[in-house]
Scaffold this motif. Structure first.
Motif, PDB file in Angstrom:
ATOM      1  N   ARG A 395       3.139   1.214  -3.824  1.00  0.00           N
ATOM      2  CA  ARG A 395       2.494   0.958  -2.540  1.00  0.00           C
ATOM      3  C   ARG A 395       2.468   2.208  -1.659  1.00  0.00           C
ATOM      4  O   ARG A 395       1.499   2.470  -0.939  1.00  0.00           O
ATOM      5  CB  ARG A 395       3.223  -0.172  -1.825  1.00  0.00           C
ATOM      6  N   THR A 399      -0.886   3.975  -0.225  1.00  0.00           N
ATOM      7  CA  THR A 399      -1.060   4.214   1.213  1.00  0.00           C
ATOM      8  C   THR A 399      -1.406   5.670   1.481  1.00  0.00           C
ATOM      9  O   THR A 399      -2.322   5.994   2.270  1.00  0.00           O
ATOM     10  CB  THR A 399       0.219   3.823   1.967  1.00  0.00           C
ATOM     11  N   ARG A 423       0.284  -3.737   2.008  1.00  0.00           N
ATOM     12  CA  ARG A 423       1.551  -2.999   2.055  1.00  0.00           C
ATOM     13  C   ARG A 423       2.584  -3.765   2.874  1.00  0.00           C
ATOM     14  O   ARG A 423       3.762  -3.848   2.501  1.00  0.00           O
ATOM     15  CB  ARG A 423       1.337  -1.621   2.659  1.00  0.00           C
TER      16      ARG A 423
END
Length: 475
Positions: A395, A399, A423
């Motif tokens: 994640r 991001t 997220r």
């Protein structure tokens, strides 16, 4: 004849007095302290004086002065929880019952005087319950077993409180961590929503995208309010278990859950450990011993439930005759014509068989609970570890890549918003996974040592009733 009656009575009385129980200096708390120290490594205290209260209060204040870990919270509760102190009062009361049941029966002394026409007659009697005196050693053994059960019950109450405090502490800290996560998410969503509003005013963003940004911010705000309420309620529950008057100012807890251990515990013989250590199982075993002794006593006294012997001294004064004195004795016993004790024997036997079946059932349940607790422990550890090693790092990469693409205008704001939602969901799931593991860890310890909500031992009051007729109360 009178001498032959009195001498055995005196011998029985002297032997009974030699075996009388006395109050212990710690009211039986030594067993509670040993079990607690062995199971969870914590101290207990039974507060009965101002000095002891001052010592406990100073120890609690020292613990509360620091950030309260789970172990420290358990120690505070074991010293400060008044419900646990009430359980220790029950132990002290059980000791009084043990001492009382171990004392020989008090003799009854009576004096009667009859007079008329100048003559008078004075009679004195000393009556003793010989059956109760003869069965005193057996009844004292039963009382001792019941007191031992009371000691383990107090230890079980201690372990139960410790497990409940640990679960409550984990829940409160997890709630705090969720609040911190949602607080940061709200700040980010608020900035994004303000940016979307400005872009909408300049015509750079349509109403649909603006609404998506606004609803994300609104949802985060609602989630944060709910999380704060949950954190406050969790803290209040922990404060109640700690026995604190002021839940807001009395203590501080961490903002984050502790990290996962590097490797899980290996318990290849979890069932053996549970059967050997479970306190509620020990209580059930002691119940069997007490009921067996009660059954033996009931069978031994099935035909005779009343045997009283009285020593009589009688003086007569008559003006027309010289005074004279009479001595003798009186014996009372029941003749088992209608009740030969079969009812009491059958009741005691069925109570014993019932306790054996319950003990067997409890042993089966203990083994199953231990296996299930360990499976849950390993499963929750693997899940939490998976989030920590796989999901969250991926994640983070997503991001960072989305931020780079957004900066180079390769993705739009809506894609960035979708990634933020995903997220946030992963981070919350990771917190829940660590919380579930810590709760499972506590349940594993409970499954081995006892103290779970379903592990309470129930001791039938029939132990006392099974032995009651032998004390001379069946007539």
């Amino acid at each position: 004849m009178q001498h032959r009656i009195i001498v055995p009575i005196l011998l029985l009385a002297s032997s009974a007095l030699a075996g009388c129980a006395s109050f212990s200096p710690d009211t039986g708390m030594g067993v509670v302290s040993e079990v607690t120290e062995e199971a969870i490594g914590k101290d207990v205290a039974f507060v009965r004086s101002a000095d002891e209260a001052a010592t406990v209060d100073a120890a609690v204040k020292r613990l509360l002065a620091r950030n309260l870990t789970a172990d420290a919270a358990v120690q505070v509760a074991l010293l400060n929880n008044k419900g646990l102190q009430a359980a220790y009062n029950e132990l002290a009361l059980a000791e009084t019952d043990y001492v009382a049941d171990s004392l020989p029966p008090n003799p009854t002394f009576s004096v009667s005087r009859i007079s008329g026409n100048g003559a008078s007659e004075v009679e004195r009697q000393v009556v003793g319950d010989i059956l109760a005196l003869a069965t005193l050693p057996a009844r004292s053994e039963i009382a001792r077993e019941r007191f031992r059960q009371a000691q383990l019950k107090a230890a079980l109450a201690t372990l139960r409180l410790a497990a409940e405090v640990r679960r409550s502490h984990v829940a409160a800290v997890a709630a705090n961590e969720t609040v911190a996560l949602l607080t940061d998410a709200k700040a980010t969503a608020e900035s994004t929503a303000q940016l979307a509003k400005k872009l909408g005013e300049t015509g750079g963003m349509n109403k649909l995208d603006q609404a998506r940004e606004q609803v994300f911010y609104a949802e985060i705000t609602a989630d944060l309010a709910s999380a704060r309420q949950n954190a406050a309620s969790s803290r209040e529950r922990l404060a109640r278990l700690l026995g604190l008057w002021d839940g807001d100012l009395g203590f501080r807890i961490p903002d984050r859950l502790p990290p996962l251990p590097k490797r899980p515990l290996q318990q290849p013989s979890i069932e053996i450990a549970a059967v050997g250590h479970r306190v509620d199982l020990q209580i059930a075993r002691m119940e069997i011993v007490a009921l067996a002794k009660a059954l033996d006593l009931t069978e031994a006294t099935r035909f005779v439930t009343l045997l009283d012997v009285a020593g009589i001294d009688k003086r007569t004064h008559d003006p027309e005759a010289p005074p004279f004195r009479e001595r003798g004795f009186d014996v009372q016993f029941q003749i088992p014509i209608f009740d030969g004790g079969e009812v009491r024997v059958r009741q005691a036997a069925e109570t014993y068989r019932q306790a054996m079946n319950r003990l067997t059932e409890k042993a089966i349940n203990v083994r199953s609970e231990a296996r299930d607790a360990y499976r849950v422990y390993r499963s929750t550890y693997d899940i939490a570890r998976h989030y920590q090693r796989e999901v969250l790092p991926l994640r983070q990469i997503i991001t960072e890549e989305m931020q780079l693409r957004f900066s180079s205008m390769q993705v739009d704001v809506f894609a960035l918003l979708t990634e933020a939602r995903q997220r946030l969901a992963s981070l919350r799931a990771a917190i829940d996974a660590r919380r579930d593991f810590l709760l499972a860890q506590s349940e594993l310890q409970t499954a081995i040592n006892g103290g779970g909500s379903a592990g309470a031992a129930s001791t039938p009051s029939s132990i006392a009733s099974a032995a009651q007729p032998a004390a001379g109360g069946g007539h």
